[in-house]
Design a protein around this motif. Structure first.
Motif, PDB file in Angstrom:
ATOM      1  N   LEU A 148      14.999  91.400   5.398  1.00  0.00           N
ATOM      2  CA  LEU A 148      13.565  91.266   4.968  1.00  0.00           C
ATOM      3  C   LEU A 148      12.756  92.324   4.887  1.00  0.00           C
ATOM      4  CD1 LEU A 148      12.649  87.566   6.841  1.00  0.00           C
ATOM      5  CD2 LEU A 148      12.628  88.113   4.146  1.00  0.00           C
ATOM      6  N   HIS A 154       5.929  87.254  -1.611  1.00  0.00           N
ATOM      7  CA  HIS A 154       6.322  88.361  -1.065  1.00  0.00           C
ATOM      8  C   HIS A 154       6.427  88.096   0.848  1.00  0.00           C
ATOM      9  CE1 HIS A 154       9.000  88.685  -3.955  1.00  0.00           C
ATOM     10  NE2 HIS A 154       8.111  88.980  -4.921  1.00  0.00           N
ATOM     11  N   PHE A 155       7.178  88.604   1.236  1.00  0.00           N
ATOM     12  CA  PHE A 155       7.429  88.414   2.839  1.00  0.00           C
ATOM     13  C   PHE A 155       6.890  89.599   3.122  1.00  0.00           C
ATOM     14  CE2 PHE A 155       8.516  87.764   6.941  1.00  0.00           C
ATOM     15  CZ  PHE A 155       8.945  89.074   7.931  1.00  0.00           C
ATOM     16  N   SER A 186      10.198  74.787   1.235  1.00  0.00           N
ATOM     17  CA  SER A 186       9.255  75.755   0.379  1.00  0.00           C
ATOM     18  C   SER A 186       9.147  75.250  -1.303  1.00  0.00           C
ATOM     19  CB  SER A 186      11.052  76.531   0.110  1.00  0.00           C
ATOM     20  OG  SER A 186      11.742  75.793  -1.106  1.00  0.00           O
ATOM     21  N   GLU A 244      10.077  82.434   6.052  1.00  0.00           N
ATOM     22  CA  GLU A 244      10.349  82.721   5.228  1.00  0.00           C
ATOM     23  C   GLU A 244      12.126  82.219   4.110  1.00  0.00           C
ATOM     24  OE1 GLU A 244      10.145  85.589   2.196  1.00  0.00           O
ATOM     25  OE2 GLU A 244       8.989  84.541   3.421  1.00  0.00           O
ATOM     26  N   ARG A 293       2.088  88.959   6.694  1.00  0.00           N
ATOM     27  CA  ARG A 293       2.709  87.454   6.823  1.00  0.00           C
ATOM     28  C   ARG A 293       3.227  86.726   8.448  1.00  0.00           C
ATOM     29  NH1 ARG A 293       6.543  84.541   3.586  1.00  0.00           N
ATOM     30  NH2 ARG A 293       5.645  82.900   4.821  1.00  0.00           N
ATOM     31  N   ARG A 319      11.335  78.710   2.370  1.00  0.00           N
ATOM     32  CA  ARG A 319      11.388  79.664   1.842  1.00  0.00           C
ATOM     33  C   ARG A 319      12.078  79.530   0.298  1.00  0.00           C
ATOM     34  NH1 ARG A 319       8.831  83.240  -1.615  1.00  0.00           N
ATOM     35  NH2 ARG A 319       9.887  85.078  -0.793  1.00  0.00           N
TER      36      ARG A 319
END
Length: 577
Positions: A305, A11-12, A78, A348, A16, A351
């Motif tokens: 996010l 997960h973000f 992704s 992100e 990251r 993905r």
């Protein structure tokens, strides 16, 4: 040189982002140069693929996708990406509270999907307009609903539209916090600052909406909600996205501004908006400064996010990603529009998109009935949007006035209106007090030769002259951006002034101090039309029909963000002359 961005498997998080930033600045292995994809035969009608494309993307999204190396510093597709908590068409999403990155929260709340949210906004806007109509008849009930409106700049391009939609959606997702802040019954509505009819001019936006299952009929436009009436009733709050000063149809609503989310130079307007409510991703310096992100949608993605990652379904992620890719020319580092923040956000978002597996496309399993290609990677998403945006058939079809209105912005300049700067009729009115000068800039995606086909050089010149007068600007610039057969960017600059004197002043200034930066190359001599007829205005009638300056803009990295401040500095230099 290009970088391959591997898909993350967690997960973000802030870690990251740091890792992505470090990776961006780290040395990369040299890879074979890759030219921009050759432009395919363009689709003549951008909306023909609607339902089949949606089925195509939905029906074939369960399989994993292969990683794609996007040329230069592009985003990889992704691997094994799946739909997020929300799916387009789902009735509700579980939305977590602030700073919850893994989607778990004991105080989680339910929120409609993006399509449902937009439909609710549209319904409430229609009800409000009907209420104003009833009020005029004396039959209206007392309204208490507070409208928190999110609106982009007057050009209303993809970044302005989608950043407004994304911010309103996010704000509604954190409804408990919003209600506490606003202290009442609040509806968060994205409003496009253009008439609905102008949406047809934004072809890449329509294509992106179709890909992301966004119904254009559910979007609220400026002619469908009376913001000035809401302000007069004390029921309007305004968040500006992709700009930081009200202009155009939002003029006069400055007192309602409560938040700014932008990446342009901060003009200092609305000083009461400070702290976390004034997010202007621009770093000023002695050289003018630089944007810290290439797209306002990057900021929106970062906020989602951070505050409500469950909102980023495949469709929402693709909506924001598409805009980021368009704004940064597919994260092309040579153009210097993309930053490490754009790359991290795009990584992100990519993905989270359910890309169509190439095997399904090759087998024809989900082949759409239209000629539009399917999006299997971020590269193909960019190509699809770029082709819609630059479609030469579209640019040949639209009128001269629509060409000027397509992506237009006005700017306040230093100095005052005077005898050499306004139209002939304006110069006769010496009794009125001087007014601040304005200049306008229109961005178009066709060559000036194509514009000349709309009635010839003189015909399009007349259209520019009429448009400049209608907008009340001292000068009007048209910047063209086109692609050659190899996909390389080409740019031109055309400027109309009301008089030859003002034109000569501007030419001397732009070709002088700023000529090296802009890399201007005169295409035709200055004249009464942009075909270069410069010897036809002598004597007392000099400049009565205006004056045109035309150059090839060899610095293809220069966008309106860089050229507009140069023109503004020209007006500072001639203030009082």
């Amino acid at each position: 040189m290009r970088a391959t961005w591997a898909t993350a498997n967690s997960h973000f998080s802030a870690t990251r982002y740091l890792a992505a930033t470090l990776l961006f600045f780290a040395p990369h292995a040299a890879l074979p140069a890759k030219a921009l994809p050759e432009t395919p035969k363009l689709v003549r009608r951008q909306l023909a693929f609607a339902s089949s494309q949606r089925q195509h993307l939905r029906g074939c999204s369960s399989s994993s996708t292969t990683s794609s190396s996007i040329s230069r510093a592009r985003v990889g597709s992704s691997s094994g990406a799946t739909k997020g908590t929300v799916r387009a068409g789902s009735t509700a999403a579980t939305v977590t509270g602030r700073n919850t990155m893994d989607g778990s929260n004991s105080n989680a709340q339910e929120l409609p999907s993006l399509p449902s949210f937009l439909e609710t906004c549209s319904s409430k806007a229609r009800r409000q307009q009907q209420g104003h109509a009833n009020a005029a008849k004396g039959t209206a009930e007392t309204e208490t609903l507070l409208f928190h409106v999110f609106s982009g700049n007057e050009a209303c391009d993809a970044d302005s539209m989608c950043s407004a939609i994304g911010m309103a959606f996010l704000k509604q997702a954190t409804a408990a916090l919003a209600a506490e802040d606003d202290g009442g019954d609040v509806v968060h509505v994205p409003v496009m600052p253009i008439p609905r009819r102008d949406l047809a001019l934004r072809r890449e936006v329509l294509v992106l909406f179709e890909l992301c299952d966004v119904d254009p009929s559910a979007i609220v436009f400026a002619d469908e909600l009376d913001l000035h009436a809401l302000q007069a009733e004390g029921r309007l709050r305004l968040t500006l996205t992709d700009h930081n000063a009200v202009s155009g149809g939002l003029s006069g609503l400055g007192d309602a501004v409560v938040e700014i989310v932008d990446h342009h130079v901060d003009l200092g307007e609305h000083p009461s908006v400070q702290g976390s409510r004034r997010n202007v991703a621009f770093e000023a310096n002695d050289g003018g400064g630089k944007a810290l992100v290439g797209s306002c949608c990057t900021i929106v993605a970062e906020r989602m996010l951070d505050q409500a990652p469950a909102l980023l379904s495949s469709d929402v992620a693709q909506l924001l990603l598409g805009v980021i890719l368009v704004d940064t020319l597919n994260l092309d580092m040579e153009i210097k529009r993309a930053t490490s923040r754009d790359i991290a956000a795009a990584q992100e978002l990519s993905r989270r998109v359910s890309w169509l597996p190439p095997v399904a496309q090759d087998s024809g399993e989900c082949s759409p009935s239209s000629a539009r290609r399917c999006c299997t990677t971020a590269d193909e998403l960019f190509d699809t949007l770029r082709n819609a945006k630059f479609d030469p058939a579209f640019w040949r079809e639209i009128s001269a006035t629509d060409t000027l209105r397509y992506d237009y912005k006005s700017f306040h300049a230093a100095g005052e209106s005077g005898g050499t700067s306004r139209s002939h009729d304006d110069r006769q009115d010496h009794d009125k007090p001087p007014r601040p000068l304005k200049f306008g800039m229109s961005s178009t995606l066709c060559r000036l030769e194509t514009l000349a086909e709309k009635g010839g050089y003189e015909g399009f010149g007349d259209a520019m002259r009429t448009f400049a007068v209608s907008q009340g600007v001292d000068s009007l610039a048209v910047m063209t951006s086109t692609l050659d057969e190899e996909g390389n960017m080409q740019k031109e600059l055309l400027i109309f002034t009301h008089t030859k004197l003002r034109g000569d002043q501007m030419r001397e200034y732009l070709e002088g101090a700023h000529g090296e930066f802009l890399e201007l190359e005169a295409a035709t001599p200055p004249g009464t039309d942009f075909g270069g007829r410069g010897d036809e205005v002598e004597g007392s009638e000099e400049g009565a029909r205006g004056w045109f300056l035309r150059w090839d803009l060899r610095n293809v990295r220069a966008s309106r963000k860089q050229v507009a401040p140069v023109i503004a500095s020209f007006y500072e230099s001639v203030a009082g002359r």
